[in-house]
Design a protein around this motif. Sequence first.
Motif, PDB file in Angstrom:
ATOM      1  N   ILE A  26       5.224  11.987  -3.714  1.00  0.00           N
ATOM      2  CA  ILE A  26       4.849  12.926  -4.834  1.00  0.00           C
ATOM      3  C   ILE A  26       5.275  14.482  -4.556  1.00  0.00           C
ATOM      4  O   ILE A  26       3.627  14.817  -4.867  1.00  0.00           O
ATOM      5  N   ALA A  27       5.561  15.600  -5.134  1.00  0.00           N
ATOM      6  CA  ALA A  27       5.523  16.705  -4.959  1.00  0.00           C
ATOM      7  C   ALA A  27       5.548  17.238  -6.560  1.00  0.00           C
ATOM      8  O   ALA A  27       5.866  17.160  -7.464  1.00  0.00           O
ATOM      9  N   ASP A  76       1.532  20.062  -4.234  1.00  0.00           N
ATOM     10  CA  ASP A  76       1.706  20.942  -4.703  1.00  0.00           C
ATOM     11  C   ASP A  76       2.455  22.268  -3.277  1.00  0.00           C
ATOM     12  O   ASP A  76       2.209  23.400  -3.464  1.00  0.00           O
ATOM     13  N   LEU A  77       3.346  22.498  -4.598  1.00  0.00           N
ATOM     14  CA  LEU A  77       4.605  23.602  -3.944  1.00  0.00           C
ATOM     15  C   LEU A  77       4.231  25.008  -4.389  1.00  0.00           C
ATOM     16  O   LEU A  77       3.658  25.886  -5.170  1.00  0.00           O
ATOM     17  N   PRO A  78       4.486  26.177  -3.598  1.00  0.00           N
ATOM     18  CA  PRO A  78       4.383  27.595  -4.178  1.00  0.00           C
ATOM     19  C   PRO A  78       5.480  27.231  -5.189  1.00  0.00           C
ATOM     20  O   PRO A  78       6.450  27.716  -4.908  1.00  0.00           O
ATOM     21  N   ALA A  99      12.936  23.758   3.578  1.00  0.00           N
ATOM     22  CA  ALA A  99      12.770  23.250   4.664  1.00  0.00           C
ATOM     23  C   ALA A  99      12.281  21.502   4.189  1.00  0.00           C
ATOM     24  O   ALA A  99      12.124  20.747   4.836  1.00  0.00           O
ATOM     25  N   TYR A 100      11.527  21.775   3.416  1.00  0.00           N
ATOM     26  CA  TYR A 100      10.283  20.541   2.430  1.00  0.00           C
ATOM     27  C   TYR A 100      11.609  19.809   1.737  1.00  0.00           C
ATOM     28  O   TYR A 100      11.119  18.798   2.090  1.00  0.00           O
ATOM     29  N   PHE A 101      12.340  19.981   1.287  1.00  0.00           N
ATOM     30  CA  PHE A 101      13.479  18.962   0.475  1.00  0.00           C
ATOM     31  C   PHE A 101      13.955  18.569   1.594  1.00  0.00           C
ATOM     32  O   PHE A 101      14.642  17.537   1.599  1.00  0.00           O
ATOM     33  N   ARG A 102      14.739  19.216   2.656  1.00  0.00           N
ATOM     34  CA  ARG A 102      15.342  18.944   3.758  1.00  0.00           C
ATOM     35  C   ARG A 102      15.299  17.620   4.340  1.00  0.00           C
ATOM     36  O   ARG A 102      15.939  16.570   4.998  1.00  0.00           O
ATOM     37  N   SER A 103      13.858  17.847   4.548  1.00  0.00           N
ATOM     38  CA  SER A 103      13.803  16.318   5.822  1.00  0.00           C
ATOM     39  C   SER A 103      12.458  14.686   4.740  1.00  0.00           C
ATOM     40  O   SER A 103      11.683  15.444   4.885  1.00  0.00           O
ATOM     41  N   PRO A 104      13.312  14.557   3.471  1.00  0.00           N
ATOM     42  CA  PRO A 104      12.684  14.043   3.023  1.00  0.00           C
ATOM     43  C   PRO A 104      12.230  12.500   2.679  1.00  0.00           C
ATOM     44  O   PRO A 104      12.309  11.986   1.928  1.00  0.00           O
ATOM     45  N   ALA A 105      11.661  12.505   4.273  1.00  0.00           N
ATOM     46  CA  ALA A 105      11.425  10.740   4.557  1.00  0.00           C
ATOM     47  C   ALA A 105      10.710  10.189   3.406  1.00  0.00           C
ATOM     48  O   ALA A 105      10.913   9.351   3.307  1.00  0.00           O
ATOM     49  N   LEU A 107       9.529  11.891   0.808  1.00  0.00           N
ATOM     50  CA  LEU A 107       9.227  12.169  -0.943  1.00  0.00           C
ATOM     51  C   LEU A 107      10.615  11.848  -1.410  1.00  0.00           C
ATOM     52  O   LEU A 107      11.457  10.964  -1.010  1.00  0.00           O
ATOM     53  N   ARG A 108       9.130  10.512  -2.050  1.00  0.00           N
ATOM     54  CA  ARG A 108      10.041  10.275  -2.802  1.00  0.00           C
ATOM     55  C   ARG A 108      10.149  10.496  -4.618  1.00  0.00           C
ATOM     56  O   ARG A 108      10.790   9.928  -4.749  1.00  0.00           O
ATOM     57  N   HIS A 109       9.367  11.521  -4.955  1.00  0.00           N
ATOM     58  CA  HIS A 109       9.819  12.525  -6.458  1.00  0.00           C
ATOM     59  C   HIS A 109       9.398  13.941  -6.659  1.00  0.00           C
ATOM     60  O   HIS A 109       8.607  13.906  -5.727  1.00  0.00           O
ATOM     61  N   VAL A 110       9.889  13.624  -7.370  1.00  0.00           N
ATOM     62  CA  VAL A 110       9.217  16.177  -8.025  1.00  0.00           C
ATOM     63  C   VAL A 110       8.789  15.503  -9.105  1.00  0.00           C
ATOM     64  O   VAL A 110       9.665  15.298  -9.765  1.00  0.00           O
TER      65      VAL A 110
END
Length: 198
Positions: A26-27, A76-78, A99-105, A107-110
Motif C-alpha cells: 500500500i503506497a 512512502d513515495l517521494p 517505474a514503481y507504478f508500472r510494475s504493480p504486481a 501494489l494493491r492500493h494508493v
Amino acid sequence: MKIKSAEFLYSAGYPEQLNEQGVPEIAVAGRSNVGKSSFINFLTGNGKLAKTSKEPGRTRLVNYFRINGGKFLLVDLPGYGFARVSDEEKLKWAELIEAYFRSPASLRHVFLLLDIRRDPGEGDVRMLNYMYHYAIPFTVILTKSDKVSRMQAIDRRRKIAAALKIGADNIIVSSSYAKQGKEDILTRIDEILSIDMN
Ligand SMILES: Nc1nc2c(ncn2[C@@H]2O[C@H](COP(=O)(O)OP(=O)(O)O)[C@@H](O)[C@H]2O)c(=O)[nH]1
Ligand SMILES: [Mg+2]
C-alpha cells in the motif's frame, strides 16, 4: 486490523532498486510536506519510523516499511510539487514513480494524501492520472484536519471530491497530530487486503 509491528525495510533511489517482496503493498503518495511520513508514523504508532521534516522536498527515496511481520508493506513515495528542484531531479522523480507504478504486481492500493486546506494542484491531478492509467485503486486522505474546524472539514471534503470528480466516500479526513481518522484507515486497509487477487 491492528498494526502490531512496523519496521523499516529498505529504500530505493533508482528504478533498479525497486524490489518486490511478493507481499501486498500500500503506497502513500502526495506532494512534499503534505504529511506522508507523519501519516505512516501515526498509523503505525511509531513516531520515529519515517523521517518527518519541516523542510519540504528532502525525501527522494521510495521507503518500504514492513507491517505485522510482512502481512503487507507500507511504501512512502517521494513527494512532488516542491518548487526548488531542478528539471533533472523532476525527471528522476518521474522515472522512479513511473517505474514503481508500472510494475504493480504487489501494489494493491494508493493512499493519495492531500492537505485539507488546499485545492488539488497540478501534481495531485497528475498522480491521480497515473492511477487511472495504471488502474490502481486509491483512497484520498485529507491530512492536517486539526487546522480546520469540523464544519470546514465537511465542506473541504465535499469541494475536493467535486474538484477530483470522485465520490466523497472515497475520501477520509485525518490528522496525524490530533490522531483523527485512524479507525477508518485501518478498516480500509482490511478491505484492501481482503480482496482476492486470484
Ligand atoms: N498541523 C499538522 N501538521 C502536520 C500533520 N502531519 C504532518 N504535519 C507537519 O507537516 C510537515 C511535513 O510533514 P511530513 O510528514 O514530513 O510530510 P511529507 O513530506 O509528506 O513526508 C511537518 O512539519 C509536520 O510536522 C498534521 O496532522 N497536522
Ligand atoms: Mg516524508
